[in-house]
Design an enzyme around this catalytic site. Structure first.
Site, short mmCIF file in Angstrom:
data_model
loop_
_atom_site.label_atom_id
_atom_site.label_comp_id
_atom_site.label_asym_id
_atom_site.label_seq_id
_atom_site.Cartn_x
_atom_site.Cartn_y
_atom_site.Cartn_z
N LYS A 50 4.83 0.76 9.27
CA LYS A 50 4.56 1.73 10.31
C LYS A 50 4.47 1.05 11.67
CE LYS A 50 0.37 3.59 9.84
NZ LYS A 50 -0.83 4.13 9.17
N SER A 60 -1.35 8.91 8.37
CA SER A 60 -0.56 8.47 9.50
C SER A 60 0.67 7.64 9.11
CB SER A 60 -1.45 7.66 10.44
OG SER A 60 -1.95 6.49 9.80
N SER A 67 -4.45 7.78 5.05
CA SER A 67 -3.19 7.54 5.77
C SER A 67 -2.08 6.90 4.95
CB SER A 67 -3.45 6.69 7.01
OG SER A 67 -4.25 7.38 7.93
#
Length: 524
Positions: A131, A206, A230
């Protein structure tokens, strides 16, 4: 009194069902017809793209496949499907990745790696992604903020460095919500990421860009971080495996500006994969040397000898009721492990679980990072100014980010109440599980919602965030598809530092129920 309570519960459940169906109808109409991610272009490419990372590494070492061909296949896949997914922030870095792959293939061909060296390189030549909020040297490190649109990381996060040392080849960074604080991966910099199974639906957050790329076969595996679900929310929404490790198991240096020296934090970094069999080998690479002796990841686990428990609901009125297809998953899991172990999978109730939302909100205020200051990239933001700018279409932030700013102004949770509730829940669960117990816990009351749904109803994430509050390991496991073709799943939870139990049970579930289901029809 008892009748009144039952009536109130029934009314709340009815309101949840009506609002859920209303949102599904309106958003489904607004977002248009169902579409899913494209199938790989050829059977040959499909065979490579769908293999596990462990299998790819083995075939590279045995020279049955070339790292060059694997890297090229994944980079080409990204170029084709990212137009639909909108999951990549930076990359694919095809030129440099292919050069690394070419060098690996040449060394293997010339027998330049000793057996000892190959043991130290378990993911030699396998592509991976992470990410955007996790630093990769020289790559964009925006955290989804317009103010950071040109910022590049100076050095690798520790988890990225370790994967590179293991021989893995980095190919792309993926999308996140602003500063990772939302359960959808959308920001004003590149927009929202789409679910491979239904492009109208949320990938979660996320680590949502990672979930989409892994499920759509754009990478060998990925790294995520998890402070409130997440890793596990995107893994659930996108039908893959994700593991949130025990507190302190993985060094967090370089992840969302962490130094790696934080001791009191809910956040962890961990693996996200299509195949359960990849989780343990990646965790062996990522684990902190100081906890290697207590994690015992090399120790064999006999899943027939474990004790099993389950929770029917977290008891939060703010969450949707558990739907029938989700209940069926839990029933199937219970039946399987009762047959396997010869023991009852026992129903338990976690004390104070109904306060999960409040517990997570309180413990977020105890984190070493000030998320609202991160959101302003070091500048204090006024939520009312940002809300007004949003209404005029002039804000640099998503509505979800503005929610976060407003939340900081609301009354704080009672510290004595929350600390007591956390301690009671954790003590009960740790005593219950011991060193040989597993808890099955619903991932969510329903499968992945349409885009924008969480702006109205967002508390279902509490099914994930409880285990951040308790600092316990939890593995998200895919369990087939629902009637809408969206991934179902379940969480597997163990006691602190018993990650190996979670991972062994995840592998058993994959063997028995099939694991990841491709979001596209397979070519024959």
């Amino acid at each position: 009194m008892a009748f009144g309570k039952v009536l109130l519960e029934a009314l709340i459940t009815l309101l949840h069902i009506i609002s859920d169906r209303f949102l599904e109808f309106v958003l489904g109409w607004f977002l248009g017809p169902h579409r899913r991610v494209a199938t790989p272009q050829s059977v040959e490419q499909q065979v490579i793209l769908t293999k596990s990372a462990v299998e790819l590494a083995q075939q590279i070492r045995e020279r049955k496949l070339k790292s060059y061909d694997i890297v090229k296949a994944y980079c080409e896949r990204i170029e084709i499907v990212n137009r639909e997914l909108n999951a990549v922030v930076d990359g694919p870095f095809e030129t440099e990745a292919l050069q690394q792959a070419r060098e690996i293939d040449a060394k293997l061909e010339a027998n330049e790696y000793s057996e000892e060296q190959l043991k130290e390189l378990p993911f030699l030549g396998v592509p991976f992604t992470t990410k955007d909020s996790t630093a990769v040297a020289g790559k964009l490190h925006t955290l989804g903020l317009i103010a950071r649109k040109d910022v590049r990381a100076k050095e690798d996060a520790e988890c990225v460095r370790l994967m590179k040392v293991s021989g893995a080849i980095f190919i792309a960074t993926s999308n996140v919500p602003e500063v990772n604080k939302w359960m959808e991966s959308r920001n004003m910099l590149i927009g929202g990421t789409n679910n491979p199974y239904d492009l109208r639906r949320s990938v979660g957050g996320s680590s949502g860009g990672e979930g989409a790329l892994i499920s759509a076969c754009c990478t060998g595996f990925g790294l995520g971080t998890d402070i409130g679900g997440s890793i596990r929310i995107p893994a659930f929404n996108c039908g893959i495996f994700g593991h949130k490790p025990s507190a302190g198991a993985v060094n967090m240096a370089g992840c969302t500006f962490r130094t790696g020296k934080e001791t009191e934090t809910m956040v962890n970094a961990g693996p996200m994969t299509r195949h359960a069999t990849d989780l343990l080998p990646i965790m062996k690479v990522l684990q902190e040397p100081s906890v290697k002796a207590v994690l015992k990841l090399d120790q064999q686990v006999n899943v027939k000898k474990l004790r099993y428990f389950y929770v029917a609901s977290n008891g939060m009125r703010q969450c949707n009721p558990i739907n029938r297809e989700t209940e069926r998953v839990m029933y199937n899991v219970r039946q399987h492990f009762e047959s396997l172990s010869g023991q009852e999978v026992r129903l338990v109730q976690l004390p104070q679980a109904k306060l999960t939302g409040k517990m997570w909100r309180y413990w977020m205020t105890q984190e070493p990072s000030n998320f609202n200051l991160l959101l302003g990239n070091g500048v204090v933001l006024n939520p009312f100014v940002e809300l007004f700018k949003k209404l005029l279409g002039k804000s640099d932030f998503s509505m979800a980010a503005i929610y976060s700013l407003i939340d900081a102004l609301l009354p704080k949770e009672s510290e004595p109440l929350i600390r007591d509730a956390t301690q009671k829940c954790k003590k009960y669960l740790q005593e219950l599980l011991g060193d040989d117990g597993i808890l099955f816990f619903h991932s969510s009351p329903r499968t992945a919602p349409f885009h924008y749904y969480p702006l109205v109803k967002f508390m279902d994430f509490s099914y994930f965030s409880l285990f951040n509050v308790l600092r316990l390991p939890a593995t998200q496991v895919p369990m087939g598809l629902d009637s809408n073709g969206m991934p179902l799943g379940i969480q597997v939870v163990a006691n602190h530092n018993n990650d190996r139990l979670c991972l062994a049970v995840a592998e058993e579930l994959e063997r028995s129920f099939g694991g990841w289901v491709p979001p596209f029809p397979l070519k024959q």
